[in-house]
Design an enzyme around this catalytic site. Sequence first.
Site, PDB file in Angstrom:
ATOM      1  N   TYR A  33       0.832  -1.199   0.000  1.00 49.66           N
ATOM      2  CA  TYR A  33       0.000   0.000   0.000  1.00 49.66           C
ATOM      3  C   TYR A  33       0.868   1.250   0.000  1.00 49.66           C
ATOM      4  O   TYR A  33       2.076   1.190   0.192  1.00 49.66           O
ATOM      5  CB  TYR A  33      -0.970  -0.009   1.192  1.00 49.66           C
ATOM      6  N   ARG A  53       8.353   4.315  -4.627  1.00 46.49           N
ATOM      7  CA  ARG A  53       8.390   3.345  -3.521  1.00 46.49           C
ATOM      8  C   ARG A  53       7.364   2.228  -3.756  1.00 46.49           C
ATOM      9  O   ARG A  53       7.622   1.058  -3.454  1.00 46.49           O
ATOM     10  CB  ARG A  53       8.138   4.048  -2.186  1.00 46.49           C
ATOM     11  N   ARG A 101      -7.608 -20.294  -2.094  1.00 43.75           N
ATOM     12  CA  ARG A 101      -6.535 -20.197  -1.082  1.00 43.75           C
ATOM     13  C   ARG A 101      -5.476 -21.271  -1.274  1.00 43.75           C
ATOM     14  O   ARG A 101      -5.756 -22.465  -1.170  1.00 43.75           O
ATOM     15  CB  ARG A 101      -7.140 -20.302   0.320  1.00 43.75           C
ATOM     16  N   HIS A 103      -0.910 -21.260  -0.807  1.00 43.31           N
ATOM     17  CA  HIS A 103       0.210 -20.346  -0.562  1.00 43.31           C
ATOM     18  C   HIS A 103       0.847 -19.844  -1.857  1.00 43.31           C
ATOM     19  O   HIS A 103       1.147 -18.674  -1.995  1.00 43.31           O
ATOM     20  CB  HIS A 103       1.277 -21.027   0.308  1.00 43.31           C
ATOM     21  N   LYS A 145       6.430  -1.818   1.674  1.00 46.49           N
ATOM     22  CA  LYS A 145       5.287  -1.268   2.417  1.00 46.49           C
ATOM     23  C   LYS A 145       4.138  -2.280   2.344  1.00 46.49           C
ATOM     24  O   LYS A 145       3.166  -2.123   1.591  1.00 46.49           O
ATOM     25  CB  LYS A 145       4.900   0.107   1.865  1.00 46.49           C
ATOM     26  N   GLU A 178      12.552   2.557  13.889  1.00 48.33           N
ATOM     27  CA  GLU A 178      11.599   3.590  13.458  1.00 48.33           C
ATOM     28  C   GLU A 178      10.367   3.495  14.344  1.00 48.33           C
ATOM     29  O   GLU A 178      10.332   2.715  15.293  1.00 48.33           O
ATOM     30  CB  GLU A 178      11.237   3.406  11.979  1.00 48.33           C
ATOM     31  N   LEU A 203      11.212   1.547   6.753  1.00 47.83           N
ATOM     32  CA  LEU A 203      10.580   2.068   5.544  1.00 47.83           C
ATOM     33  C   LEU A 203      11.203   3.445   5.295  1.00 47.83           C
ATOM     34  O   LEU A 203      11.209   4.291   6.200  1.00 47.83           O
ATOM     35  CB  LEU A 203       9.069   2.216   5.757  1.00 47.83           C
TER      36      LEU A 203
HETATM   37  N1  PLP Z   1       7.787   3.925   8.780  1.00 40.32           N
HETATM   38  C1  PLP Z   1       6.690   3.144   8.766  1.00 40.32           C
HETATM   39  C2  PLP Z   1       6.761   1.793   9.371  1.00 40.32           C
HETATM   40  C3  PLP Z   1       5.496   3.608   8.207  1.00 40.32           C
HETATM   41  O1  PLP Z   1       4.409   2.815   8.204  1.00 40.32           O
HETATM   42  C4  PLP Z   1       5.451   4.915   7.668  1.00 40.32           C
HETATM   43  C5  PLP Z   1       4.225   5.437   7.076  1.00 40.32           C
HETATM   44  O2  PLP Z   1       3.248   4.778   6.907  1.00 40.32           O
HETATM   45  C6  PLP Z   1       6.607   5.699   7.715  1.00 40.32           C
HETATM   46  C7  PLP Z   1       7.764   5.172   8.259  1.00 40.32           C
HETATM   47  C8  PLP Z   1       6.612   7.096   7.167  1.00 40.32           C
HETATM   48  O3  PLP Z   1       6.586   7.053   5.757  1.00 40.32           O
HETATM   49  P1  PLP Z   1       6.040   8.280   4.914  1.00 40.32           P
HETATM   50  O4  PLP Z   1       6.882   9.474   5.290  1.00 40.32           O
HETATM   51  O5  PLP Z   1       6.276   7.850   3.506  1.00 40.32           O
HETATM   52  O6  PLP Z   1       4.609   8.454   5.241  1.00 40.32           O
END
Ligand code: PLP
Length: 287
Positions: A33, A53, A101, A103, A145, A178, A203
């Site tokens: 997403y 991304r 379903r 895998h 993501k 993070e 991320l």
């Molecule tokens: N880290 C994680 C785990 C996230 O889920 C997000 C945003 O959803 C971010 C960092 C920040 O990313 P962005 O600046 O692209 O929103």
Amino acid sequence: MSRIAYVNGSFVPYNEAYISMNDRGYHFADGVYEVFSYNWKGVFVDAIPHFDRLRHSLEALDIAFPLSNKSLLIVMHELMRRNRCREGYLYLQITRGVAPRDHVVLDPLHPVLTLFVRPHVFKETPPLLKVFTTPDIRWKRNDIKSISLLGAIMGKYQSARQGGDEAWLYNDQGFITEGSATNAWIVNNQGIIQTHPVTPAILNGIVRQRLLKIAETLSLPVEEKAFTIEEALKAQEAFLTSSTKGVHPIISIDGHPVASGMMGPITDKLQRAYWHFQHTLTKDYDE
Ligand code: PLP
């Protein structure tokens, strides 16, 4: 206000927006997403890095990118228009597709693209946030993501139960990777802005990328280097970034105030600069 979603090529009212029981997103979280912020100028902020991304996430899972950037932007703007949304977020999800379903499905499937909108009024003065630290129990590819957010959700619940606004996740070595849905930053005790480097442990946030450029323009010193909880507790300032929040100051970590327990001057400067950047944009991207 009527709420309209986009499901595989059609704009549909929310209560008619159905996903198949056999969607691989439902069975396996087999999808990715993106979340875009949309400002009052009618611009999707940093749309192209978001698409880059998204492409990275999809390539990692061998799922085809469904539309060109230009076509996606047309659909995204149309969804905003149909929802009469002047400011807010847009969530975009792509799953591998629909299949009984199992895998592994070797035949390529038709990816399922869904979009929905959440109106939100961005404020110039950010709230002061509290974070609590929790172990980073997520997988090893946080650069993707993924729609599988269980590790993040469990961390955020732990923080929320203690009155926290966000969870800061620490790895086995005690370094903060993070936040559960944000990137984590400090201004260390030498006055250097510090955030985890780009590795699969995090991320690479789009606001993170933008803020690094802004810091350079402002000649503020930055080090992309992981910091420990102890270093964060001794920091001059702490803050977080994401597309839904922008730049938000953190005033306490695990119940301990960060410095004076107020927004620090560097966070203030970066927050204002990011606000200014967003609100001077007049189009999604330059041709
Ligand atoms: N880290 C994680 C785990 C996230 O889920 C997000 C945003 O959803 C971010 C960092 C920040 O990313 P962005 O600046 O692209 O929103």
